[in-house]
Design a protein around this motif. Structure first.
Motif, PDB file in Angstrom:
ATOM      1  N   TRP A 140       0.825  -1.205   0.000  1.00  0.00           N
ATOM      2  CA  TRP A 140       0.000   0.000   0.000  1.00  0.00           C
ATOM      3  C   TRP A 140       0.864   1.262   0.000  1.00  0.00           C
ATOM      4  CZ3 TRP A 140      -0.767   3.741   3.959  1.00  0.00           C
ATOM      5  CH2 TRP A 140      -1.828   4.626   3.736  1.00  0.00           C
ATOM      6  N   LEU A 141       1.953   1.236   0.771  1.00  0.00           N
ATOM      7  CA  LEU A 141       2.849   2.390   0.807  1.00  0.00           C
ATOM      8  C   LEU A 141       3.515   2.629  -0.545  1.00  0.00           C
ATOM      9  CD1 LEU A 141       4.557   1.889   4.302  1.00  0.00           C
ATOM     10  CD2 LEU A 141       3.018   3.754   3.656  1.00  0.00           C
ATOM     11  N   GLU A 142       3.690   1.579  -1.308  1.00  0.00           N
ATOM     12  CA  GLU A 142       4.329   1.712  -2.616  1.00  0.00           C
ATOM     13  C   GLU A 142       3.364   2.193  -3.701  1.00  0.00           C
ATOM     14  OE1 GLU A 142       7.602  -1.916  -2.048  1.00  0.00           O
ATOM     15  OE2 GLU A 142       5.769  -2.239  -3.200  1.00  0.00           O
ATOM     16  N   THR A 143       2.062   2.166  -3.396  1.00  0.00           N
ATOM     17  CA  THR A 143       1.049   2.489  -4.403  1.00  0.00           C
ATOM     18  C   THR A 143       0.549   3.911  -4.211  1.00  0.00           C
ATOM     19  OG1 THR A 143       0.348   0.170  -4.379  1.00  0.00           O
ATOM     20  CG2 THR A 143      -1.133   1.757  -5.414  1.00  0.00           C
ATOM     21  N   ASP A 144       0.696   4.737  -5.251  1.00  0.00           N
ATOM     22  CA  ASP A 144       0.267   6.125  -5.140  1.00  0.00           C
ATOM     23  C   ASP A 144      -1.249   6.222  -5.242  1.00  0.00           C
ATOM     24  OD1 ASP A 144       0.545   8.795  -4.749  1.00  0.00           O
ATOM     25  OD2 ASP A 144       2.002   9.093  -6.350  1.00  0.00           O
ATOM     26  N   ASP A 145      -1.794   7.211  -4.535  1.00  0.00           N
ATOM     27  CA  ASP A 145      -3.229   7.463  -4.617  1.00  0.00           C
ATOM     28  C   ASP A 145      -3.540   8.171  -5.921  1.00  0.00           C
ATOM     29  OD1 ASP A 145      -3.732   6.374  -2.139  1.00  0.00           O
ATOM     30  OD2 ASP A 145      -3.423   8.260  -1.089  1.00  0.00           O
ATOM     31  N   GLY A 147      -6.704   8.136  -9.243  1.00  0.00           N
ATOM     32  CA  GLY A 147      -7.864   7.517  -9.854  1.00  0.00           C
ATOM     33  C   GLY A 147      -8.920   7.134  -8.835  1.00  0.00           C
ATOM     34  N   LYS A 148     -10.050   6.678  -9.319  1.00  0.00           N
ATOM     35  CA  LYS A 148     -11.173   6.358  -8.451  1.00  0.00           C
ATOM     36  C   LYS A 148     -11.025   5.006  -7.770  1.00  0.00           C
ATOM     37  CE  LYS A 148     -14.482   9.121 -11.124  1.00  0.00           C
ATOM     38  NZ  LYS A 148     -15.756   9.122 -11.879  1.00  0.00           N
ATOM     39  N   THR A 149     -10.120   4.169  -8.272  1.00  0.00           N
ATOM     40  CA  THR A 149     -10.007   2.811  -7.733  1.00  0.00           C
ATOM     41  C   THR A 149      -8.898   2.676  -6.689  1.00  0.00           C
ATOM     42  OG1 THR A 149      -8.499   2.183  -9.536  1.00  0.00           O
ATOM     43  CG2 THR A 149     -10.861   1.816  -9.869  1.00  0.00           C
ATOM     44  N   ALA A 150      -8.235   3.769  -6.338  1.00  0.00           N
ATOM     45  CA  ALA A 150      -7.132   3.686  -5.376  1.00  0.00           C
ATOM     46  C   ALA A 150      -7.662   3.260  -4.008  1.00  0.00           C
ATOM     47  CB  ALA A 150      -6.431   5.034  -5.277  1.00  0.00           C
ATOM     48  N   ALA A 151      -6.928   2.359  -3.358  1.00  0.00           N
ATOM     49  CA  ALA A 151      -7.307   1.903  -2.021  1.00  0.00           C
ATOM     50  C   ALA A 151      -6.847   2.932  -1.000  1.00  0.00           C
ATOM     51  CB  ALA A 151      -6.672   0.545  -1.727  1.00  0.00           C
ATOM     52  N   GLU A 152      -7.781   3.446  -0.211  1.00  0.00           N
ATOM     53  CA  GLU A 152      -7.444   4.483   0.761  1.00  0.00           C
ATOM     54  C   GLU A 152      -6.646   3.939   1.935  1.00  0.00           C
ATOM     55  OE1 GLU A 152     -11.261   6.109   1.771  1.00  0.00           O
ATOM     56  OE2 GLU A 152     -11.005   7.762   0.364  1.00  0.00           O
ATOM     57  N   THR A 153      -6.765   2.646   2.205  1.00  0.00           N
ATOM     58  CA  THR A 153      -6.101   2.021   3.349  1.00  0.00           C
ATOM     59  C   THR A 153      -5.627   0.628   2.966  1.00  0.00           C
ATOM     60  OG1 THR A 153      -8.168   1.030   4.139  1.00  0.00           O
ATOM     61  CG2 THR A 153      -7.615   3.233   4.971  1.00  0.00           C
ATOM     62  N   PRO A 154      -4.673   0.067   3.723  1.00  0.00           N
ATOM     63  CA  PRO A 154      -4.321  -1.343   3.518  1.00  0.00           C
ATOM     64  C   PRO A 154      -5.527  -2.266   3.693  1.00  0.00           C
ATOM     65  CG  PRO A 154      -2.624  -0.246   4.805  1.00  0.00           C
ATOM     66  CD  PRO A 154      -3.756   0.739   4.680  1.00  0.00           C
ATOM     67  N   PHE A 155      -6.438  -1.894   4.585  1.00  0.00           N
ATOM     68  CA  PHE A 155      -7.642  -2.708   4.783  1.00  0.00           C
ATOM     69  C   PHE A 155      -8.439  -2.794   3.486  1.00  0.00           C
ATOM     70  CE2 PHE A 155     -11.902  -3.808   6.050  1.00  0.00           C
ATOM     71  CZ  PHE A 155     -11.743  -4.646   7.143  1.00  0.00           C
ATOM     72  N   MET A 156      -8.619  -1.661   2.825  1.00  0.00           N
ATOM     73  CA  MET A 156      -9.364  -1.653   1.571  1.00  0.00           C
ATOM     74  C   MET A 156      -8.616  -2.414   0.493  1.00  0.00           C
ATOM     75  SD  MET A 156     -10.705   1.612  -0.701  1.00  0.00           S
ATOM     76  CE  MET A 156     -11.937   2.109   0.507  1.00  0.00           C
ATOM     77  N   MET A 157      -7.287  -2.322   0.473  1.00  0.00           N
ATOM     78  CA  MET A 157      -6.498  -3.053  -0.510  1.00  0.00           C
ATOM     79  C   MET A 157      -6.651  -4.557  -0.316  1.00  0.00           C
ATOM     80  SD  MET A 157      -2.399  -2.762  -1.319  1.00  0.00           S
ATOM     81  CE  MET A 157      -2.566  -1.339  -2.414  1.00  0.00           C
ATOM     82  N   ALA A 158      -6.739  -4.991   0.935  1.00  0.00           N
ATOM     83  CA  ALA A 158      -6.832  -6.420   1.235  1.00  0.00           C
ATOM     84  C   ALA A 158      -8.234  -6.981   0.990  1.00  0.00           C
ATOM     85  CB  ALA A 158      -6.418  -6.680   2.682  1.00  0.00           C
TER      86      ALA A 158
END
Length: 729
Positions: A140-145, A147-158
């Motif tokens: 998550w730290l490596e992924t820039d925010d 677009g509309k599909t970006a995960a706001e938190t690691p929880f959302m990414m998981a």
């Protein structure tokens, strides 16, 4: 990178071994959370609540299967060493160990007339979904925010949804979270009512913003009848709340981002830390609008964390671990006083317009500016003696005496310690994240002067939008002892971080005299291990035998196969395990070769039994050319140390008195260091979860050697958590 950096001096063997023990404590920290979770599920605090209990008394009242009772002994030993319980040597019961409650475990006893139990809160903080989210932190730290599909938190990414979305769609998770919040509210409400009654002086109406089922509001209304209390919650929450029988609390359906009903006082407990600064300013603006009509008497009462507000090191750790949880689960964070102040000003508050009173049981800053050593603040009245059920009482020791009340300081310190245990898994996750991002290597390349945050930004694969989160991660890792803050070479106010002995073990192999332990450390934080550990309580309750094949370990119960079966069938799992063992072998071999050369005096041939890829044997052969080395490795790992020992004895009698068995393993209690003992007990708990083995005390080693036909042995506790054992036929 800074030009003033100097190479770090080599670590001595003693420093390496101490650092290794500390590293083990960090990587297995999730087992502290799991052990606490298991104790709550089994009901151990309630079983000891009369004051004391022996193991046999615990066997009589706990739902632990008879075949698993030796494992309960190991669990209790670990929990006592961790400070959850304590061993009482003053009143032995026929040689049995007696366990008593500590201030920490007294907070886990069922509700009585003095305080609410925090067991539901602690149990609700250890969910598989939380753990899986924390494992995604580095990604998550490596992924820039963008677009509309970006995960706001690691929880959302998981999980593909945010925390609140999952609560709404998962009834079990939602119920667990609600029960946890109710538990915390009951605990805090008792403190607020007993110690902070002056806060409600002159208050005629109060709105508990985001107050859930109204636990806090109902307690305030009951204690202060002159205060008309309301709860503002989302419509779906209000719809599910049972009707208030006495009608003292009104529930209002709405969104705090849009409108908050007017009142003399607004109450926000653990609300703002869930939200970003921008959202908090919006909420605070709605608060300001709601109290403006009340004039100078209107105020907002906030219970939340203010980082750095307490002097206790453990309380500070509790604040930081909660901040780490916020980063994983929500878009919010825990804040320092300066950050709180800026938000208040941005929302339009001034000291003359409204009093912002931050209740400080979680550490805080407010208009009255009081502080104490707890994570949130507030002093606590005496806690009465806890109680137990009649069924348990008949089994408890007749010599138990009522527990004396805890002082305010003891209660607050106990709460901080409980947080550290509950969120211990985040220490493992933070370390795992640091390894994946390559932080130890990045700082190492700077030499002895360390690296500033801006220098880390330039070299680490952290997205620019996530750089503030890297700062929070580094603050937590520094407070945990993985890195250190270096104030000797300031860089225009930029914080500099240096390596400690612990993080130097995570740097890629170089000429510094030791091998990197990053592969071994990273391998210990994988989903399959954690999911297995969460089955520990259930496994302890399940008797071996019966119609269905019994699961020999929690790992087998969770995955349907034993550890070795998964390692053989799952290529990725097996590769990670083999790389981890190779990493550990390279590390310990260097120390053995340097410090234990006399062990190989007179040895002409050596067989490394179960020696994997031969890392250890190859190193010994290079260091001692006169020793002819072989590796014995089987397609399948054979269980049973005693059987292995007998085969070993058969292999060496032809060598006469010079034949010997060399063992590198743990001897629990062989060293005086508290941290090394904790590392040994954590490893023993890992063995209980993953395999059928265990770590042993000297008496247990001795009995096995004698049963296998050996006549004598020598234990040298010179390898940190492990010892070098020489066994003779």
């Amino acid at each position: 990178m800074g030009s003033q950096n100097q190479p770090l001096p080599p670590l001595t063997s003693a420093e390496l071994l101490q650092a290794q023990a500390e590293l083990w404590c960090h990587k297995f920290a999730y087992l502290k959370s799991v052990a606490l979770h298991c104790a709550i599920k089994l009901g151990i605090p309630n079983a000891i609540s009369r004051g004391a209990a022996s193991l046999s008394e615990l066997h009589a009242v706990l739902p632990v299967a008879p075949s698993k009772r030796p494992c309960l002994s190991r669990l209790m030993r670990f929990l006592a060493a961790s400070g959850i319980f304590r061993v009482d040597d003053t009143n032995p019961a026929q040689g049995e160990v007696i366990y008593r409650l500590t201030a920490v475990s007294r907070l886990l006893v069922d509700d009585d007339d003095g305080h609410a139990s925090l067991s539901p809160y602690m149990g609700g903080c250890l969910m598989p979904s939380y753990f899986m989210a924390s494992l995604r932190l580095a990604e998550w730290l490596e992924t820039d925010d963008c677009g509309k599909t970006a995960a706001e938190t690691p929880f959302m990414m998981a999980h593909g949804t945010d925390f609140w979305g999952m609560l709404g769609g998962d009834a079990k998770l939602g119920a667990g979270f609600s029960e946890a919040m109710q538990s915390d509210s009951r605990f805090v409400a008792g403190i607020v009512i007993r110690e902070c009654g002056e806060v409600f002086a002159g208050v005629r109406s109060l709105v508990d913003v985001g107050g859930g089922d109204g636990t806090m509001a109902k307690a305030i209304a009951k204690a202060f009848p002159h205060v008309r209390c309301s709860v503002l919650e989302l419509p779906q929450v209000v719809h599910g709340v049972p009707a208030d029988d006495d009608g003292k609390v009104e529930f209002v359906a709405g969104d705090m981002m849009e409108f908050i009903p007017p009142a003399d006082a607004l109450f926000l407990k653990f609300i703002l830390h869930d939200w970003s600064d921008e959202d908090c300013v919006t909420i605070l603006k709605r608060c300001k609008e709601a109290i403006s009509a009340r004039g100078p008497n209107g105020k907002v009462i906030i219970i939340d964390t203010v980082i750095g507000s307490a002097a206790s090191k453990q309380t500070f750790e509790a604040q930081l671990v909660m901040d780490f949880a916020m980063m994983v689960l929500f878009t919010g964070k825990e804040r320092e006083e300066e950050q709180w102040s800026r938000m208040f000003m941005d929302a339009g508050f001034t000291r003359t317009m409204a009093v912002i009173f931050i209740c400080k049981q979680y550490g805080g800053c407010d208009a009255t500016n009081s502080t104490n050593s707890a994570p949130r603040g507030f002093l606590v009245a005496n806690q009465p003696t806890v109680s137990t059920s009649p069924e348990q009482a008949e089994h408890m020791s007749s010599q138990n005496k009522p527990l004396p009340p805890l002082t305010n300081a003891e209660l607050l310190q106990a709460q901080a310690e409980l947080w550290c245990h509950t969120y211990g898994y985040l220490k493992s996750m933070a370390l795992h994240c640091a390894i994946k991002l390559g932080i130890p290597n990045a700082i190492s390349r700077c030499g002895g002067g360390g690296a500033s945050l801006s220098e880390l930004h330039a070299t680490l694969p952290v997205a620019p939008s996530k750089r503030p989160c890297l700062s929070r991660l580094m603050r937590f890792l520094a407070a945990s002892g993985i890195f250190r803050v270096d104030d000797s070479t300031p860089t225009q106010g930029d914080v500099r971080y240096g390596l400690t002995a612990v993080s130097r073990l995570l740097v890629d192999d170089d000429d510094g005299g030791h091998a990197s332990l990053s592969p071994f450390t990273a391998s210990c934080v994988v989903p399959s291990y954690f999911m297995a550990s969460l089955r520990l309580a259930e496994w302890l309750e399940t008797e071996d035998g019966g119609a269905a094949p019994a699961a020999e370990t929690p790992f087998m119960m969770a995955h349907g196969t034993d550890f070795w079966g998964m390692a053989g069938r799952n290529t990725e799992f097996g590769a990670i395990f083999n790389e981890a063992m190779g990493s550990d072998s390279r590390f310990i071999t260097g120390i053995v070769v340097r410090e234990c050369g006399e062990v190989f005096t007179g040895v002409r041939s050596l067989v490394d039994v179960g020696g994997g890829d031969g890392t250890m044997a190859k190193a010994i052969a290079r260091a001692f050319p006169h020793v002819r080395c072989s590796v014995l490795e089987l397609p399948q790992i054979v269980d049973g140390v005693q059987a292995d020992s007998k085969r070993c004895k058969e292999a060496i009698p032809a060598r006469g008195p010079k034949g010997k068995l060399i063992i590198i393993d743990m001897v629990i209690g062989s060293v005086a260091s508290k941290q090394t003992l904790e590392a040994q007990l954590l490893m023993d708990l890992a063995m209980m979860v993953l395999v059928t083995g265990k770590e042993r005390e000297e008496e247990q080693w001795s009995r096995m050697f004698m049963d296998a036909g050996f006549t004598r042995y020598k234990i040298s506790p010179i390898l940190g958590p492990r010892s070098l054992i020489e066994v003779y036929p």
